[in-house]
Design an enzyme around this catalytic site. Structure first.
Site, mmCIF file in Angstrom:
data_model
loop_
_atom_site.group_PDB
_atom_site.id
_atom_site.type_symbol
_atom_site.label_atom_id
_atom_site.label_comp_id
_atom_site.label_asym_id
_atom_site.label_seq_id
_atom_site.Cartn_x
_atom_site.Cartn_y
_atom_site.Cartn_z
ATOM 1 N N ASN A 31 29.579 -49.433 42.158
ATOM 2 C CA ASN A 31 28.439 -50.298 42.438
ATOM 3 C C ASN A 31 28.951 -51.651 42.923
ATOM 4 O OD1 ASN A 31 26.124 -51.798 42.506
ATOM 5 N ND2 ASN A 31 25.763 -51.776 40.279
ATOM 6 N N LYS A 70 27.243 -54.059 44.154
ATOM 7 C CA LYS A 70 26.290 -55.164 43.968
ATOM 8 C C LYS A 70 26.157 -55.954 45.285
ATOM 9 C CE LYS A 70 27.447 -54.882 39.122
ATOM 10 N NZ LYS A 70 27.637 -55.511 37.820
ATOM 11 N N HIS A 92 18.930 -51.162 36.936
ATOM 12 C CA HIS A 92 20.200 -51.834 36.626
ATOM 13 C C HIS A 92 19.900 -53.129 35.870
ATOM 14 C CE1 HIS A 92 23.962 -53.984 37.003
ATOM 15 N NE2 HIS A 92 24.505 -52.796 37.138
ATOM 16 N N GLU A 106 20.966 -56.044 36.073
ATOM 17 C CA GLU A 106 20.768 -57.255 36.870
ATOM 18 C C GLU A 106 19.368 -57.290 37.473
ATOM 19 O OE1 GLU A 106 24.370 -56.531 38.916
ATOM 20 O OE2 GLU A 106 25.403 -57.032 37.050
ATOM 21 N N GLU A 127 24.778 -49.077 29.916
ATOM 22 C CA GLU A 127 25.516 -50.279 30.290
ATOM 23 C C GLU A 127 25.072 -51.421 29.379
ATOM 24 O OE1 GLU A 127 26.969 -50.051 34.632
ATOM 25 O OE2 GLU A 127 24.932 -50.792 34.719
ATOM 26 N N GLY A 155 30.605 -57.320 33.586
ATOM 27 C CA GLY A 155 31.257 -58.437 34.258
ATOM 28 C C GLY A 155 31.878 -59.449 33.316
ATOM 29 N N SER A 199 32.517 -53.458 32.467
ATOM 30 C CA SER A 199 33.939 -53.831 32.443
ATOM 31 C C SER A 199 34.886 -52.635 32.326
ATOM 32 C CB SER A 199 34.210 -54.850 31.335
ATOM 33 O OG SER A 199 33.504 -56.055 31.585
HETATM 34 P P1 13P Z 1 31.362 -54.436 35.807
HETATM 35 O O1 13P Z 1 32.200 -53.174 35.915
HETATM 36 O O2 13P Z 1 31.720 -55.476 36.808
HETATM 37 O O3 13P Z 1 31.293 -54.931 34.400
HETATM 38 O O4 13P Z 1 29.857 -53.995 36.211
HETATM 39 C C1 13P Z 1 29.302 -52.893 35.584
HETATM 40 C C2 13P Z 1 28.039 -52.568 36.271
HETATM 41 O O5 13P Z 1 27.086 -53.316 36.204
HETATM 42 C C3 13P Z 1 27.984 -51.328 37.053
HETATM 43 O O6 13P Z 1 26.695 -51.045 37.479
#
Ligand code: 13P
Length: 252
Positions: free
Chosen positions: A6, A8, A92, A94, A164, A170, A211
């Site tokens: 992903n 983003k 997601h 976010e 997640e 992140g 992460s």
């Molecule tokens: P990170 O791997 O950067 O923590 O992000 C995870 C994520 O949101 C995958 O959709």
């Protein structure tokens, strides 16, 4: 196993093309795992050919629940398919917490995407303060109920769930492999109870996200309830994404 990259809101056309070419050089065609790349929408048509060559499917990071009309800024399942995507992500963290999507919005997106024949990854996970207040199970169960209760899915194998935990995204923090195992096992049980359209809990693929890096992937993926990973930051480079994919335990 299934691995999602992903990206983003990251990536230029050149970076995305190099990513796919490098993944191919690193053996992406040879793995038994399913690999899906979620770049920004604008890059999808450009990547269709290289994706096929690398044995990597493409997906949209989001979609809207209508086919066409006055919905400024939105993208329909048909548009995603025309652009070469076979997958989408719904809910997601976010989108839930930065953009403000509600459970109801996530439900509509998931339902429409699956109805349209796309494969979908439903993301669930708790915020740090919910975790600290002992609400993790309540929050995740509510997210699953709202998304899946009464859902009619023609092909249950098109649904994937990603756990997640928001505090792990992140941040460099991850759930321990045992915590992931426990939550995945509960999610499997709850999906069985909620019973959304023919979903068989034993066959449901549940990914871990937050992460995931080459250094911690093998431990997390060794857990029997973990069927792959949804990777953000570490997927931006083929070197680290491919190291995560190849860290599947031998019997995985
Ligand atoms: P990170 O791997 O950067 O923590 O992000 C995870 C994520 O949101 C995958 O959709």
């Amino acid at each position: 196993m299934l691995f999602g990259a992903n990206w983003k809101m990251n990536g230029t056309p050149g970076e995305a093309l190099s990513f796919l070419a490098e993944m191919k050089d690193r053996g992406s065609r040879e793995t038994d795992a399913d690999l899906v790349f979620f770049p920004p929408f604008t890059l999808l048509p450009l990547l269709a050919e290289s994706g096929k060559e690398a044995g990597i499917e493409l997906g949209g990071q989001d979609l809207f629940w209508m086919d066409r009309g006055a919905y400024t800024g939105e993208i329909s399942p048909g548009m995603l398919m025309d652009a070469g995507a076979g997958w989408f992500i719904a809910g997601h963290s976010e989108r839930r917490h930065v953009i403000g999507e509600t459970d109801d919005v996530v439900r509509k997106k998931l339902e429409k995407g699956l109805e349209s024949g796309l494969k979908g990854i439903l993301c669930v996970g708790e915020l740090v303060d919910q975790r600290e207040r002992g609400l993790t199970e309540k929050v995740v169960r509510r997210q699953l109920e709202s998304a899946l209760d009464g859902l009619d899915i023609a092909d249950a194998s098109n649904l994937v769930v990603a756990y997640e935990p928001v505090w792990a995204i992140g941040t460099g923090l991850t759930a321990t492999p045992d915590e992931a195992q426990r939550m995945h096992s509960l999610i499997r049980e709850w999906v069985g109870e909620i019973g959304g359209g023919n979903v068989s809990p034993e066959e449901l693929r549940i990914l871990y996200g937050g992460s995931v890096k080459p250094g911690n992937a093998a431990d997390i993926l060794s857990k029997t309830q973990v069927n792959g990973a949804l990777v953000g930051g570490a997927s931006l480079r083929a070197e680290s994404f491919s190291a995560i994919v190849t860290s599947i335990p031998a019997e995985g």
